[in-house]
Design an enzyme around this catalytic site. Structure first.
Site, mmCIF file in Angstrom:
data_model
loop_
_atom_site.group_PDB
_atom_site.id
_atom_site.type_symbol
_atom_site.label_atom_id
_atom_site.label_comp_id
_atom_site.label_asym_id
_atom_site.label_seq_id
_atom_site.Cartn_x
_atom_site.Cartn_y
_atom_site.Cartn_z
ATOM 1 N N SER A 157 -0.079 3.307 -0.596
ATOM 2 C CA SER A 157 -1.145 2.526 -1.462
ATOM 3 C C SER A 157 -2.538 3.037 -1.206
ATOM 4 O O SER A 157 -3.101 3.389 -0.036
ATOM 5 C CB SER A 157 -1.494 1.188 -0.985
ATOM 6 O OG SER A 157 -2.542 0.435 -1.730
ATOM 7 N N GLY A 158 -3.195 3.810 -2.169
ATOM 8 C CA GLY A 158 -4.368 4.675 -1.992
ATOM 9 C C GLY A 158 -5.878 3.629 -1.403
ATOM 10 O O GLY A 158 -6.402 4.528 -0.678
ATOM 11 N N CYS A 180 -3.856 -11.003 1.707
ATOM 12 C CA CYS A 180 -3.343 -11.709 0.367
ATOM 13 C C CYS A 180 -3.260 -13.359 0.853
ATOM 14 O O CYS A 180 -3.146 -14.087 0.048
ATOM 15 C CB CYS A 180 -1.948 -11.364 0.109
ATOM 16 S SG CYS A 180 -1.833 -9.707 -0.009
HETATM 17 N N1 PLP Z 1 2.402 -3.645 1.999
HETATM 18 C C1 PLP Z 1 1.807 -3.784 3.002
HETATM 19 C C2 PLP Z 1 2.186 -3.928 4.286
HETATM 20 C C3 PLP Z 1 0.377 -4.212 2.849
HETATM 21 O O1 PLP Z 1 -0.544 -4.387 3.882
HETATM 22 C C4 PLP Z 1 0.040 -4.348 1.509
HETATM 23 C C5 PLP Z 1 -1.151 -4.879 1.322
HETATM 24 O O2 PLP Z 1 -2.159 -5.264 2.043
HETATM 25 C C6 PLP Z 1 0.880 -4.178 0.457
HETATM 26 C C7 PLP Z 1 2.083 -3.632 0.786
HETATM 27 C C8 PLP Z 1 0.238 -4.143 -1.026
HETATM 28 O O3 PLP Z 1 -0.323 -2.974 -1.325
HETATM 29 P P1 PLP Z 1 -1.407 -3.189 -2.450
HETATM 30 O O4 PLP Z 1 -2.586 -3.968 -2.317
HETATM 31 O O5 PLP Z 1 -1.759 -1.664 -2.723
HETATM 32 O O6 PLP Z 1 -0.508 -3.559 -3.665
#
Ligand code: PLP
Length: 400
Positions: free
Chosen positions: A199-200, A325
């Site tokens: 993820s950028g 989240c």
């Molecule tokens: N996976 C992990 C371990 C993360 O920490 C996150 C974001 O906090 C994600 C996936 C999701 O990434 P994105 O925010 O780019 O959707």
């Protein structure tokens, strides 16, 4: 005074270099890469150049890089399409109890569709052993998805060994490397994984940009169908500025990994050592194998970490209770519960993730404020004890 930002695992600022390289692609070179005239070809050329640049940063081949809109999309694409690809071989998936919701919720939905998922329980540090994985593998196991670095406690998992065990049994291996890439050395071929999510915005690239690495000759079924972009795998007009920004930031961070890690670890170690002087505070995650600049604790005697996050906010420091989240959720972290902490401690986890924009003075101020805040909340709770006691009992009985 501008608040001190110490939640770099949630997101980061776009770097100046990334921003400058992105800018022309918003309003000057805005052509659709699928178009044949010159504007389009400029877009197409830069996307292909970025594919090559990203591949170089993670030891991949250019043809193994697919651009997506975020880490969540990369996780979804990898998991759902791997299941479709192996649909004739079985319906059993192996994962861990500490995955991000992007993986957990995807697996839960697959379970509703008849897939069976074995969730491996990590040890207290957040590590999963090869023996555990080997024991869980069945004849009908089609996919293993285990994260490279955990977003709540910062543990870096032994993915190289786990992926080797999967390869011996010819089972696809996906790793969510969203917290790792741009922060620790990641070489996909050395790791031996088939699929890896990036993820950028976690490494000073823009939000809304991501990558899925897919080992050749593996070809995943299309995730988004339409105009056939990304080799028919992920239709949708490419986010050219986003792709450019992600690429620039990844190159910048990859060049400076060692130097950045040295600084961030020095700062994190100083903060951790000082916070652990307080009674009832425990460091979480693996002390020896963790992300640079990642401080994580559970704090006894505080009803919920939201209280601490709010108190720190009022003192001008942005920290987190766990993943972005679930930052506002009052639930105990599923990660801390999986690591064996009881409900009270799992409900009071604190995450301070430092970045290169944090000076040593910032770190010292935040450390001091964290100690003062913990003591303040604890003393307030003691003085309000009779009322709180009742609430705790109520909550406890509700949860039974
Ligand atoms: N996976 C992990 C371990 C993360 O920490 C996150 C974001 O906090 C994600 C996936 C999701 O990434 P994105 O925010 O780019 O959707």
């Amino acid at each position: 005074m501008k608040p001190i930002y110490m939640d770099h695992a949630a997101t980061t600022a776009v770097s100046e270099g990334a921003l400058q390289e992105m800018l022309p692609y918003f309003s000057e070179e805005y052509g659709n890469p699928s178009a044949v005239y010159s504007y389009g070809q400029t877009g197409k050329n830069i996307v292909e150049k970025c594919r090559e640049r990203v591949a170089k940063c993670i030891g991949a081949f250019k043809t193994e890089i697919y651009f997506t809109s975020c880490g969540t999309e990369s996780d979804n694409w990898a998991i759902r399409s791997a299941c479709r690809l192996r649909k004739d071989k079985g319906k059993h998936i192996i994962s861990s109890e500490i995955e991000h919701n992007a993986v957990r919720r995807t697996l839960e939905q697959l379970e509703e569709d008849g897939y069976e998922v074995t969730y491996l329980k990590p040890n207290k540090d957040g590590q999963i052993s090869v023996e555990q994985l080997e024991e869980a593998i069945r004849e009908d196991t089609i996919l293993i998805t285990i994260m490279l670095a955990n977003n709540v406690v910062g543990t870096v998992l032994n993915i190289k060994e786990l992926a080797a065990a999967a390869r011996k049994r010819r089972i696809l291996f996906h790793t969510d490397a969203v917290q790792a890439v741009g922060h620790i050395p990641v070489n996909v071929h050395q790791l031996g994984v088939d699929l890896l999510s990036i993820s950028g915005h976690k490494f000073n690239g823009p939000k809304g940009s991501g990558v899925l690495y897919c080992r050749i000759p593996l070809r995943l079924p299309a995730y988004l169908t339409g105009g056939g972009q990304e080799k028919e795998g992920r239709s949708g007009t490419e986010n050219v500025p986003g792709i450019v920004g992600l690429t620039h930031a990844l190159e910048e961070n990859t060049k400076n990994l060692e130097e950045n890690a040295k600084y961030l670890n020095e700062q994190a170690d100083r903060m951790t050592k000082s916070i652990l002087e307080l009674p009832g505070v425990t460091q979480t995650g693996d002390k020896d194998s963790r992300l640079p600049g990642f401080c994580s604790f559970v704090v006894d005697g505080i009803q919920h970490s939201v209280l601490l996050v709010n108190e720190m906010n009022s003192r001008g420091v942005c920290i987190s209770s766990g993943s972005a989240c679930s930052a506002s959720s009052q639930e105990a972290s599923h990660v801390l519960l999986a690591l064996g902490y009881d409900k009270q401690l799992a409900g009071c986890s604190v995450r301070v993730t430092l970045g290169m924009d944090n000076s040593p003075e910032d770190v010292d101020y935040a450390t001091q404020m964290l100690k003062v805040s913990i003591e303040k909340i604890r003393s307030e709770q003691v003085s309000r004890a009779p009322r709180l006691e009742g609430r705790v009992t109520d909550i406890a009985s509700e949860n039974k």
